[in-house]
Design a protein around this motif. Structure first.
Motif, PDB file in Angstrom:
ATOM      1  N   ALA A 133       0.820  -1.209   0.000  1.00 11.21           N
ATOM      2  CA  ALA A 133       0.000   0.000   0.000  1.00 11.21           C
ATOM      3  C   ALA A 133       0.853   1.259   0.000  1.00 11.21           C
ATOM      4  O   ALA A 133       0.397   2.324  -0.428  1.00 11.21           O
ATOM      5  N   GLN A 134       2.096   1.159   0.457  1.00 10.63           N
ATOM      6  CA  GLN A 134       3.004   2.317   0.462  1.00 10.63           C
ATOM      7  C   GLN A 134       3.711   2.495  -0.885  1.00 10.63           C
ATOM      8  O   GLN A 134       4.488   3.442  -1.059  1.00 10.63           O
ATOM      9  N   LEU A 135       3.439   1.578  -1.803  1.00  8.68           N
ATOM     10  CA  LEU A 135       4.051   1.627  -3.126  1.00  8.68           C
ATOM     11  C   LEU A 135       3.002   1.847  -4.219  1.00  8.68           C
ATOM     12  O   LEU A 135       3.215   1.479  -5.365  1.00  8.68           O
ATOM     13  N   HIS A 136       1.894   2.465  -3.844  1.00  7.93           N
ATOM     14  CA  HIS A 136       0.818   2.694  -4.801  1.00  7.93           C
ATOM     15  C   HIS A 136       1.325   3.503  -5.983  1.00  7.93           C
ATOM     16  O   HIS A 136       1.897   4.590  -5.829  1.00  7.93           O
ATOM     17  N   ASP A 137       1.146   2.974  -7.175  1.00  7.48           N
ATOM     18  CA  ASP A 137       1.547   3.632  -8.429  1.00  7.48           C
ATOM     19  C   ASP A 137       3.051   3.922  -8.477  1.00  7.48           C
ATOM     20  O   ASP A 137       3.491   4.824  -9.185  1.00  7.48           O
ATOM     21  N   MET A 138       3.828   3.142  -7.740  1.00  5.61           N
ATOM     22  CA  MET A 138       5.284   3.319  -7.738  1.00  5.61           C
ATOM     23  C   MET A 138       6.023   2.131  -8.347  1.00  5.61           C
ATOM     24  O   MET A 138       7.245   2.171  -8.482  1.00  5.61           O
ATOM     25  N   TRP A 189      13.758  -2.128   0.221  1.00  6.71           N
ATOM     26  CA  TRP A 189      13.326  -2.796   1.459  1.00  6.71           C
ATOM     27  C   TRP A 189      11.806  -2.867   1.518  1.00  6.71           C
ATOM     28  O   TRP A 189      11.238  -3.913   1.864  1.00  6.71           O
ATOM     29  N   THR A 190      11.134  -1.788   1.164  1.00  6.59           N
ATOM     30  CA  THR A 190       9.667  -1.777   1.192  1.00  6.59           C
ATOM     31  C   THR A 190       9.105  -2.759   0.168  1.00  6.59           C
ATOM     32  O   THR A 190       8.147  -3.496   0.461  1.00  6.59           O
ATOM     33  N   LEU A 191       9.703  -2.784  -1.022  1.00  9.22           N
ATOM     34  CA  LEU A 191       9.262  -3.730  -2.054  1.00  9.22           C
ATOM     35  C   LEU A 191       9.512  -5.168  -1.618  1.00  9.22           C
ATOM     36  O   LEU A 191       8.642  -6.044  -1.801  1.00  9.22           O
TER      37      LEU A 191
END
Length: 261
Positions: A133-138, A189-191
């Motif tokens: 959810a922190q990588l929306h459209d990323m 890291w997030t991915l």
């Protein structure tokens, strides 16, 4: 302090990149002697020419030091008296990104189990957990074309990526790029965490059992998450905390003298 023969800014870059290799080793993000993390040297060192630091081919990440990192140009050719073998084929994708994206000063690529597993799914990374959810459209995707040894794939990689810093190479693995090494690490890291949670979640019941995150909520999460933002450190605090862990175990990577593998 930098060795007498070296620009202080180059030594700073070498220490930071060597520390990153050790962090990857500590986290288990290694693939024998394969994969790369590359970092562009600052203009104060190169006079504006694009030159990069890369791991010497044949060493495990836990053996990389500030001294044995190799300086190369965009063609993967060794520069400035550096020693050690380089795997030019492993630099093909990195070179395309460094050359084609002005802000890509650091590029990281991994073959973690969770990353490759999600890269093999038709739907790829799904919007089902706190991290995705922190990588929306990323997140960008690039279709698998085989082993990445052909330079002609470079323009297609750039077309696939656009401006998105989190990249899933289908059937292959994960990649991230950024303006600084800590920012790139924060993205990767997030991915990676998003892929790990997806792998664990789907193992308990498949896609039909998963609660999706609504589009508006995911977009809000990405706006609210500040870990990639240069105005909020862009991952520096997290990366430095991990380097302190590495230093408590083994700080040999930052010494002037060469460590024997």
């Amino acid at each position: 302090m930098a060795p007498a023969h070296m620009h202080p800014d180059e030594w700073t870059s070498r220490v930071e990149l060597a520390a990153c290799y050790r962090v990857f080793a500590m986290l288990g993000w290694t693939e024998m002697i394969y994969n790369h993390i590359t970092l562009r040297l600052p203009d104060s060192v190169t006079g504006g020419e694009k030159q990069f630091l890369i791991n010497p081919f044949g060493l495990h990440y836990s053996e990389v030091t500030a001294c044995n990192l190799v300086k190369i140009n965009l063609q993967g050719e060794v520069q400035g008296g550096s020693e050690g073998p380089v795997n030019p084929a492993g630099f093909v994708v990195h070179a395309a990104i460094h050359a084609g994206l002005e802000g890509a000063h650091c590029v990281m690529h991994t073959h973690t189990t969770a990353g490759v597993a999600v890269a093999c799914l038709k739907e790829g990374l799904q919007q089902t957990n706190f991290y995705s959810a922190q990588l929306h459209d990323m997140v960008a995707y690039h279709d698998f074309e085989g082993i990445t040894i052909h330079a002609e794939e470079g323009p297609r990689v750039l077309s696939s990526i656009g401006k998105k810093q989190a990249v899933i190479l289908r059937n292959h693995g994960l990649l991230a790029w950024g303006q600084t090494l800590p920012q790139t690490f924060a993205v990767l890291w997030t991915l990676q965490r998003a892929c790990e949670i997806q792998l664990a979640t789907f193992s308990m019941g498949g896609a039909d059992a998963v609660i999706p995150v609504p589009e508006a909520i995911a977009a809000k999460c990405t706006r609210d998450a500040l870990q990639f933002n240069p105005n909020h450190g862009a991952g520096r605090d997290v990366f430095d905390a991990l380097v302190r862990q590495v230093d408590r175990m083994d700080d040999s990577y930052r010494r002037h003298e060469e460590a024997n593998p």
